[in-house]
Design a protein around this motif. Structure first.
Motif, PDB file in Angstrom:
ATOM      1  N   HIS A  33      47.612  38.722  52.861  1.00 15.14           N
ATOM      2  CA  HIS A  33      47.232  39.982  53.513  1.00 15.14           C
ATOM      3  C   HIS A  33      46.190  40.748  52.686  1.00 15.14           C
ATOM      4  O   HIS A  33      45.281  41.353  53.250  1.00 15.14           O
ATOM      5  CB  HIS A  33      48.476  40.830  53.786  1.00 15.14           C
ATOM      6  CG  HIS A  33      49.264  40.362  54.979  1.00 15.14           C
ATOM      7  ND1 HIS A  33      50.249  41.107  55.586  1.00 15.14           N
ATOM      8  CD2 HIS A  33      49.195  39.207  55.690  1.00 15.14           C
ATOM      9  CE1 HIS A  33      50.758  40.437  56.614  1.00 15.14           C
ATOM     10  NE2 HIS A  33      50.143  39.285  56.687  1.00 15.14           N
ATOM     11  N   ASP A  34      46.308  40.694  51.366  1.00 16.60           N
ATOM     12  CA  ASP A  34      45.342  41.373  50.483  1.00 16.60           C
ATOM     13  C   ASP A  34      43.914  40.881  50.743  1.00 16.60           C
ATOM     14  O   ASP A  34      42.951  41.645  50.631  1.00 16.60           O
ATOM     15  CB  ASP A  34      45.743  41.110  49.025  1.00 16.60           C
ATOM     16  CG  ASP A  34      44.832  41.775  48.011  1.00 16.60           C
ATOM     17  OD1 ASP A  34      44.889  43.017  47.893  1.00 16.60           O
ATOM     18  OD2 ASP A  34      44.058  41.057  47.341  1.00 16.60           O
ATOM     19  N   ASP A  35      43.779  39.600  51.079  1.00 16.98           N
ATOM     20  CA  ASP A  35      42.456  38.996  51.271  1.00 16.98           C
ATOM     21  C   ASP A  35      41.872  39.245  52.662  1.00 16.98           C
ATOM     22  O   ASP A  35      40.701  38.926  52.901  1.00 16.98           O
ATOM     23  CB  ASP A  35      42.549  37.471  51.048  1.00 16.98           C
ATOM     24  CG  ASP A  35      42.799  37.121  49.588  1.00 16.98           C
ATOM     25  OD1 ASP A  35      42.397  37.894  48.709  1.00 16.98           O
ATOM     26  OD2 ASP A  35      43.402  36.048  49.332  1.00 16.98           O
ATOM     27  N   LEU A  36      42.657  39.751  53.586  1.00 15.43           N
ATOM     28  CA  LEU A  36      42.196  39.897  54.973  1.00 15.43           C
ATOM     29  C   LEU A  36      40.955  40.791  55.057  1.00 15.43           C
ATOM     30  O   LEU A  36      40.775  41.690  54.224  1.00 15.43           O
ATOM     31  CB  LEU A  36      43.311  40.509  55.836  1.00 15.43           C
ATOM     32  CG  LEU A  36      44.461  39.576  56.214  1.00 15.43           C
ATOM     33  CD1 LEU A  36      45.622  40.377  56.813  1.00 15.43           C
ATOM     34  CD2 LEU A  36      43.997  38.494  57.192  1.00 15.43           C
ATOM     35  N   MET A  71      41.410  44.364  54.551  1.00 17.66           N
ATOM     36  CA  MET A  71      41.836  44.805  53.212  1.00 17.66           C
ATOM     37  C   MET A  71      40.724  44.481  52.217  1.00 17.66           C
ATOM     38  O   MET A  71      39.706  45.148  52.245  1.00 17.66           O
ATOM     39  CB  MET A  71      43.201  44.215  52.873  1.00 17.66           C
ATOM     40  CG  MET A  71      44.270  44.788  53.841  1.00 17.66           C
ATOM     41  SD  MET A  71      45.977  44.418  53.452  1.00 17.66           S
ATOM     42  CE  MET A  71      46.256  45.423  52.021  1.00 17.66           C
ATOM     43  N   ASP A  72      40.887  43.479  51.353  1.00 16.70           N
ATOM     44  CA  ASP A  72      39.825  43.235  50.357  1.00 16.70           C
ATOM     45  C   ASP A  72      38.702  42.339  50.881  1.00 16.70           C
ATOM     46  O   ASP A  72      37.667  42.202  50.237  1.00 16.70           O
ATOM     47  CB  ASP A  72      40.423  42.610  49.086  1.00 16.70           C
ATOM     48  CG  ASP A  72      41.234  43.609  48.283  1.00 16.70           C
ATOM     49  OD1 ASP A  72      41.217  44.803  48.638  1.00 16.70           O
ATOM     50  OD2 ASP A  72      41.885  43.202  47.305  1.00 16.70           O
ATOM     51  N   ASP A  73      38.933  41.716  52.005  1.00 17.28           N
ATOM     52  CA  ASP A  73      37.914  40.868  52.632  1.00 17.28           C
ATOM     53  C   ASP A  73      37.373  39.824  51.658  1.00 17.28           C
ATOM     54  O   ASP A  73      36.171  39.786  51.375  1.00 17.28           O
ATOM     55  CB  ASP A  73      36.767  41.746  53.192  1.00 17.28           C
ATOM     56  CG  ASP A  73      35.836  40.942  54.099  1.00 17.28           C
ATOM     57  OD1 ASP A  73      36.216  39.827  54.502  1.00 17.28           O
ATOM     58  OD2 ASP A  73      34.730  41.426  54.386  1.00 17.28           O
ATOM     59  N   ASP A  74      38.261  39.018  51.118  1.00 13.36           N
ATOM     60  CA  ASP A  74      37.853  37.983  50.168  1.00 13.36           C
ATOM     61  C   ASP A  74      37.892  36.588  50.812  1.00 13.36           C
ATOM     62  O   ASP A  74      38.725  36.315  51.673  1.00 13.36           O
ATOM     63  CB  ASP A  74      38.767  38.010  48.927  1.00 13.36           C
ATOM     64  CG  ASP A  74      38.289  39.046  47.918  1.00 13.36           C
ATOM     65  OD1 ASP A  74      37.082  39.069  47.640  1.00 13.36           O
ATOM     66  OD2 ASP A  74      39.117  39.826  47.417  1.00 13.36           O
ATOM     67  N   ASP A  75      36.978  35.738  50.336  1.00 14.83           N
ATOM     68  CA  ASP A  75      36.834  34.391  50.908  1.00 14.83           C
ATOM     69  C   ASP A  75      37.470  33.297  50.074  1.00 14.83           C
ATOM     70  O   ASP A  75      37.618  32.168  50.539  1.00 14.83           O
ATOM     71  CB  ASP A  75      35.341  34.042  51.040  1.00 14.83           C
ATOM     72  CG  ASP A  75      34.656  34.918  52.059  1.00 14.83           C
ATOM     73  OD1 ASP A  75      35.371  35.570  52.852  1.00 14.83           O
ATOM     74  OD2 ASP A  75      33.411  34.967  52.053  1.00 14.83           O
ATOM     75  N   LEU A  76      37.761  33.627  48.811  1.00 15.25           N
ATOM     76  CA  LEU A  76      38.220  32.595  47.888  1.00 15.25           C
ATOM     77  C   LEU A  76      39.539  33.031  47.243  1.00 15.25           C
ATOM     78  O   LEU A  76      39.661  34.151  46.763  1.00 15.25           O
ATOM     79  CB  LEU A  76      37.148  32.403  46.804  1.00 15.25           C
ATOM     80  CG  LEU A  76      37.244  31.156  45.944  1.00 15.25           C
ATOM     81  CD1 LEU A  76      36.991  29.899  46.771  1.00 15.25           C
ATOM     82  CD2 LEU A  76      36.218  31.236  44.796  1.00 15.25           C
ATOM     83  N   ARG A  77      40.496  32.112  47.213  1.00 21.54           N
ATOM     84  CA  ARG A  77      41.803  32.408  46.610  1.00 21.54           C
ATOM     85  C   ARG A  77      42.354  31.111  46.028  1.00 21.54           C
ATOM     86  O   ARG A  77      42.402  30.105  46.719  1.00 21.54           O
ATOM     87  CB  ARG A  77      42.746  32.972  47.684  1.00 21.54           C
ATOM     88  CG  ARG A  77      44.194  33.128  47.308  1.00 21.54           C
ATOM     89  CD  ARG A  77      44.440  34.177  46.267  1.00 21.54           C
ATOM     90  NE  ARG A  77      44.130  35.534  46.688  1.00 21.54           N
ATOM     91  CZ  ARG A  77      44.165  36.583  45.847  1.00 21.54           C
ATOM     92  NH1 ARG A  77      44.518  36.416  44.581  1.00 21.54           N
ATOM     93  NH2 ARG A  77      43.848  37.788  46.264  1.00 21.54           N
ATOM     94  N   ARG A  78      42.769  31.152  44.785  1.00 22.45           N
ATOM     95  CA  ARG A  78      43.292  29.960  44.115  1.00 22.45           C
ATOM     96  C   ARG A  78      42.328  28.785  44.272  1.00 22.45           C
ATOM     97  O   ARG A  78      42.720  27.651  44.523  1.00 22.45           O
ATOM     98  CB  ARG A  78      44.701  29.627  44.643  1.00 22.45           C
ATOM     99  CG  ARG A  78      45.731  30.699  44.294  1.00 22.45           C
ATOM    100  CD  ARG A  78      47.109  30.436  44.894  1.00 22.45           C
ATOM    101  NE  ARG A  78      48.121  31.368  44.397  1.00 22.45           N
ATOM    102  CZ  ARG A  78      49.362  31.431  44.854  1.00 22.45           C
ATOM    103  NH1 ARG A  78      49.769  30.644  45.820  1.00 22.45           N
ATOM    104  NH2 ARG A  78      50.225  32.297  44.357  1.00 22.45           N
TER     105      ARG A  78
HETATM  106 MG    MG Z   1      42.312  41.558  46.214  1.00 22.16          MG
END
Ligand code: MG
Ligand code: IPE
Ligand code: IPE
Ligand code: MG
Ligand code: MG
Length: 295
Positions: free
Chosen positions: A86-89, A92-99
């Motif tokens: 949800h944080d990356d949505l 919210m933070d609108d991020d494309d990359l995680r782990r």
């Molecule tokens: Mg974040």
């Protein structure tokens, strides 16, 4: 990092990966929901919260049967993974990359990511009913997780975080935000391990002091890594906080003072463990790992 801690952390990660795989097996269901949940869960996170849970249980009772702790530790990772999805949505933070991989809403769809987060959150609470503890302990564990993650904990912190974008926070306000968005679930992770191992009130209070301190340090280091880390190592876009004009320890204090803050919190966390002997070694090593980590 000491070899001893590296080995302990590897063992905890192996336990958590197999427990998560066992409780959320792949099925041939007709939607992408389960695939999105597994994608966000079984993808090489550091597993700091579950490791804290195991370490807290061992601090209380070094002979703890870790199999009993597995569903508790897995619950914390499910809750945490949901918070990341949800944080990356985009809202919210609108991020494309995680782990190191495309975020859940990029790999699937935004709606699937929202539902995967919802599913991970409820799975966390379901797991807490699958332990072999007494009903009283199970309810206590459920309460700890709800408090740490809900409107008095992580979710409140996330709301403060989003409201603070483009605003200047003072240090006290920043600390409140960090203590909620990251510290609260870390406190729950430690408390839940300790409760599972039969901790008394005095032990719980000392461990909570440790956890609150190291929980704040964890987010200070996260803020530092947003500036000093590289994208390949941290597995998420470096500079994302600056790009989004987020108030962080580094934006408020500068890098050197943020590092000094993390060191001070590290020392305080170790102080909180003075009444514990050898059994708290993994917790002490975790405190060092949290402020020294590079991802
Ligand atoms: Mg974040
Ligand atoms: C990232 O958490 C989000 C914060 C609360 C700072 P982690 O740094 O523990 O992320 P993973 O689980 O290892 O990916
Ligand atoms: C995240 O804080 C806190 C959560 C509850 C997930 P951040 O937004 O700083 O975490 P990253 O940097 O995206 O992992
Ligand atoms: Mg965020
Ligand atoms: Mg961050």
């Amino acid at each position: 990092m000491s070899q001893e801690f590296t080995f302990f952390a590897q063992q905890c990660r192996a336990r958590i990966d197999s427990t998560l795989d066992q409780y959320l097996p792949m099925t041939d269901e007709p939607t992408q929901l389960r695939a999105a949940m597994r994608y966000s869960l079984l993808n090489g996170g550091k597993r700091v919260r579950p490791i804290l849970t195991y370490a807290a249980a061992l601090a209380i009772n070094p002979n703890t049967n870790l199999t009993l702790i597995d569903p508790v530790a897995a619950a914390l990772e499910c809750l945490h993974s949901y918070s990341l999805v949800h944080d990356d949505l985009p809202a919210m933070d609108d991020d494309d990359l995680r782990r190191g991989k495309p975020t859940c809403h990029v790999a699937f769809t935004e709606a699937t990511a929202i539902l995967a987060g919802d599913g991970l959150q409820t799975l966390a609470f379901d797991l807490l009913t699958k332990t072999d503890f007494s009903a009283e302990i199970q309810i206590n564990l459920i309460r700890q997780l709800a408090r740490g993650s809900g409107v008095e904990g992580m979710v409140l912190g996330q709301a403060i975080d989003l409201a603070a974008v483009d605003h200047q926070l003072d240090l006290a306000q920043l600390e409140i935000m960090h203590r909620h968005k990251t510290g609260a679930l870390i406190r729950a992770s430690v408390a839940m391990g300790a409760i599972s191992a039969g901790a008394d009130e005095q032990q719980l209070a000392a461990l909570d002091d440790y956890a609150a301190t190291i929980g704040l340090a964890f987010q200070v280091q996260d803020d530092i890594l947003d500036v000093t880390g590289d994208t390949a190592t941290i597995g998420k876009q470096q500079g994302a906080d600056i790009a989004r004009n987020k108030p962080t320890y580094v934006s408020l204090l500068g890098l050197d003072a943020a590092r000094a803050k993390a060191d001070e919190l590290h020392r305080k966390a170790l102080d909180a463990l003075v009444t514990f002997g050898e059994s708290a070694t993994p917790l002490r090593q975790l405190a060092s790992y949290i402020v020294e980590r590079s991802n």
